[in-house]
Design an enzyme around this catalytic site. Structure first.
Site, PDB file in Angstrom:
ATOM      1  N   ASP A  58      21.868  50.348  68.411  1.00 48.22           N
ATOM      2  CA  ASP A  58      22.145  49.125  67.671  1.00 48.22           C
ATOM      3  C   ASP A  58      21.408  49.248  66.333  1.00 48.22           C
ATOM      4  O   ASP A  58      20.464  50.033  66.211  1.00 48.22           O
ATOM      5  CB  ASP A  58      21.631  47.927  68.469  1.00 48.22           C
ATOM      6  CG  ASP A  58      21.687  46.641  67.668  1.00 48.22           C
ATOM      7  OD1 ASP A  58      22.736  46.356  67.082  1.00 48.22           O
ATOM      8  OD2 ASP A  58      20.659  45.947  67.612  1.00 48.22           O
ATOM      9  N   ASP A 107      18.262  45.941  71.453  1.00 47.30           N
ATOM     10  CA  ASP A 107      17.175  44.969  71.554  1.00 47.30           C
ATOM     11  C   ASP A 107      17.164  44.255  72.887  1.00 47.30           C
ATOM     12  O   ASP A 107      16.277  43.461  73.161  1.00 47.30           O
ATOM     13  CB  ASP A 107      17.234  43.955  70.400  1.00 47.30           C
ATOM     14  CG  ASP A 107      18.522  43.141  70.398  1.00 47.30           C
ATOM     15  OD1 ASP A 107      19.242  43.163  71.411  1.00 47.30           O
ATOM     16  OD2 ASP A 107      18.806  42.493  69.379  1.00 47.30           O
TER      17      ASP A 107
END
Length: 620
Positions: free
Chosen positions: A321, A514
């Site tokens: 990400d 995350d």
């Protein structure tokens, strides 16, 4: 040693005592064979009690061939040919090895738990100015607690008053203390080092970070690896094959080239059965994986099971990400261009106009401006969705927003192509300049990705919901192999599925995120790695590997631990199988006794455990 293991040891000790008495009495006194048989049989039944019980349990699970059956056949056969002493000795040594194995695995599990068992013993609750010591589990949401120097934070909470330095090493692996003050989140298990702080409870004890970590590690020990499954499957077929070989050793020689030596070959066949017991082989892999989990935990890396260490060691595609993983997730002013004034003056005006907004862009402007605010100069603030902010600053209309806003007020501006958000500033219908705000790449990102590429030949992929310009800037700077922008969570999941379909058995896909927005791909990947997951329930639930701080180099540390673990697993399996082959050959040729066969298996167990101990102490 657990209570159950102690009971087994006591039964074995009783059998060993009777066996010792039998050796002493039969060696000193002449007695009928029937009495001699009964004494040694009594010792044998006590010594082998657990072996028979384990085999009974396995029969109920429809497992007909295992090391217990091999030992039973061999020792019962030894009784049949009058070798009572060796039958008892073989069974005794075998059971000593099993208890030693159980005690070693229990000790390793306790070591893992002790490494990260940072649960606080008590909490100090404050009610109407008075302090009371309570169990951490008794705390409720929004209770006020007091944490003094030297005490552990009992539950996840947020600081209300006071400042202090917290030791978070047990959670994050970070040696540098973290300074906290009012408004800062603090997590259970951290140690307060300096000042007294008061905090408000934000999570119940069962939902706090330290409780979730302990629960995760306990579950990790139940997770089986491909290597363990292979060994279990191998043993399933190995035992009946060995039983057939042992019968052939007993029968074929005496019927062909060595007639009249039936008793010798029967004994050799029984020794083959004992030599073939795969106990040491079966132990060789789980103890190594337990060591790897313990080593990772010491370094702030929580692995949910040995299988994920195995997959991580094979990972050759790493999907990242962007925001919060490769970048800081905090917007900062990157560029200022002023027209007709200084850059400092332009920033001052923009920060004042945005001073009443909580938008991340407004916060970044205020963070960049270090001067004093005079909010009396700002009036008639009006936000226009999709355009920007209008306000009167020091008696003049100021418009701050995107290019559409400039077009709306028919003001010519620069056409800026930047990777971040561009704010155009218009004062009294005149173009005054622009400010570029964007996310910043983490300081260790480039070096970490370079290592992944150069040392581990990894393919690097970035998936982000951000715009194309921002994605290209980060991807180029970090030299990613592929970058995909403007993605929704379901788009990311589809791309991960595509990467998974093209891998073979020797390749694995690791996703790094995350742990909140990226939970779907963390759960779908071969290995999901949660970055900066401290206190995030979504990360702990979705990821397979949790890095308890926000440091990208921890990924490299996790890979090193995984590869070191697999190296030890490979060594243990190779050594165990090599010893088995040698001992089996010696047993068939008559160069080893029952005693020697059992000692060889004990040696395999011991060396496997010692080798695994190196993994526990390994630091990446």
């Amino acid at each position: 040693m657990t209570k159950q293991t102690k009971i087994k040891a006591l039964i074995l000790l009783a059998g060993a005592i009777i066996y010792g008495i039998a050796l002493a009495t039969t060696g000193r006194y002449q007695m009928p064979d029937r009495i001699r048989l009964l004494i040694f049989l009594a010792a044998y039944l006590l010594i082998g009690f657990e072996v028979f019980r384990r085999y009974r349990d396995n029969l109920m699970r429809r497992r007909f061939f295992d090391e217990n059956l091999l030992m039973i056949l061999a020792t019962v056969g030894a009784f049949g040919v009058g070798r009572y002493i060796e039958a008892n000795a073989a069974m005794l040594l075998f059971e000593v090895g099993v208890i030693f194995e159980a005690a070693s695995v229990d000790q390793t599990k306790r070591r893992i738990a002790d490494t990260i068992d940072i649960r606080p013993e008590y909490a100090t609750r404050k009610v109407r100015g008075k302090e009371f010591k309570v169990e951490p589990s008794a705390l409720k949401l929004y209770n006020l607690i007091v944490i003094k120097p030297g005490e552990r934070v009992p539950v996840d909470s947020v600081v209300v008053t006071g400042t202090s330095a917290l030791d978070t090493k047990a959670l994050t692996g970070e040696a540098m203390p973290r300074t906290v003050g009012p408004g800062d989140a603090i997590y259970s298990g951290s140690i307060n080092l300096t000042g007294v702080i008061e905090a408000k409870v934000t999570a119940l004890y069962k939902d706090s970070t330290v409780s979730r970590i302990m629960e995760m590690v306990e579950k990790a020990q139940e997770n089986r690896t491909d290597s363990e499954s292979f060994i279990t499957t191998f043993s399933k077929y190995y035992s009946p094959v060995i039983a057939v070989i042992a019968v052939l050793v007993m029968i074929v020689p005496s019927l062909t080239f060595a007639p009249g030596t039936e008793e010798i070959w029967i004994y050799r066949g029984l020794v083959v059965l004992i030599a073939a017991c795969p106990a040491g082989l079966v132990l060789s892999t789980p103890v190594a994986f337990l060591g790897g989990i313990a080593s990772a935990a010491r370094q702030g890396i929580l692995v949910k099971g040995g299988s994920y260490l195995e997959d991580l060691a094979k990972a050759d595609t790493f999907i990242f990400d962007k925001t919060g993983t490769l970048t800081e997730g905090v917007f900062k002013v990157q560029e200022i261009k002023a027209v007709g004034m200084t850059e400092g003056e332009l920033l001052k005006i923009a920060a004042h106009v945005e001073s009443y907004s909580n938008h991340p862009i407004a916060q970044s402007l205020r963070a960049a401006y270090n001067g004093k605010y005079d909010k009396s100069k700002v009036k008639k603030i009006r936000e226009e969705a999709g355009y920007g902010v209008n306000a009167v600053y020091d008696g003049e209309w100021v418009h701050i927003g995107n290019h559409r806003m400039a077009e709306r007020y028919q003001v010519e501006t620069d056409r800026v192509r930047a990777s971040g958000s561009v704010l155009y500033v218009i004062i009294k219908n005149r173009y005054a300049g622009y400010i570029v705000i964007s996310d910043t790449i983490k300081k260790d990102a480039a070096r970490t990705l370079d290592i992944l590429k150069e040392k581990y030949q990894a393919m690097l992929v970035m998936l982000t919901g951000d715009g194309r310009n921002a994605a290209i800037r980060v991807a180029k700077e970090l030299q990613m192999d592929y970058a995909y922008a403007d993605l929704m969570p379901n788009d990311k999941l589809e791309l991960v599925e595509e990467f998974l379909t093209v891998e073979d058995s020797s390749e694995k896909v690791a996703c790094v995120g995350d742990g909140i927005n990226d939970a779907p791909i963390l759960a779908r990947a071969d290995v999901g790695i949660a970055m900066g997951a401290l206190g995030s329930a979504a990360a702990i639930e979705a990821a397979d590997v949790v890095l308890m701080d926000d440091e990208l180099p921890r990924i490299i540390d996790a890979i090193k631990v995984a590869k070191e673990t697999m190296r030890v697993v490979s060594q243990n399996i190779s050594f165990a199988m090599a010893v088995k082959v040698i001992v089996l050959a010696l047993a068939a040729l008559g160069y080893i006794t029952m005693w020697g066969a059992v000692f060889a298996d004990l040696g395999v167990m011991l060396i496997s455990i010692i080798n695994a101990a190196w993994v526990v102490k390994y630091s990446a």
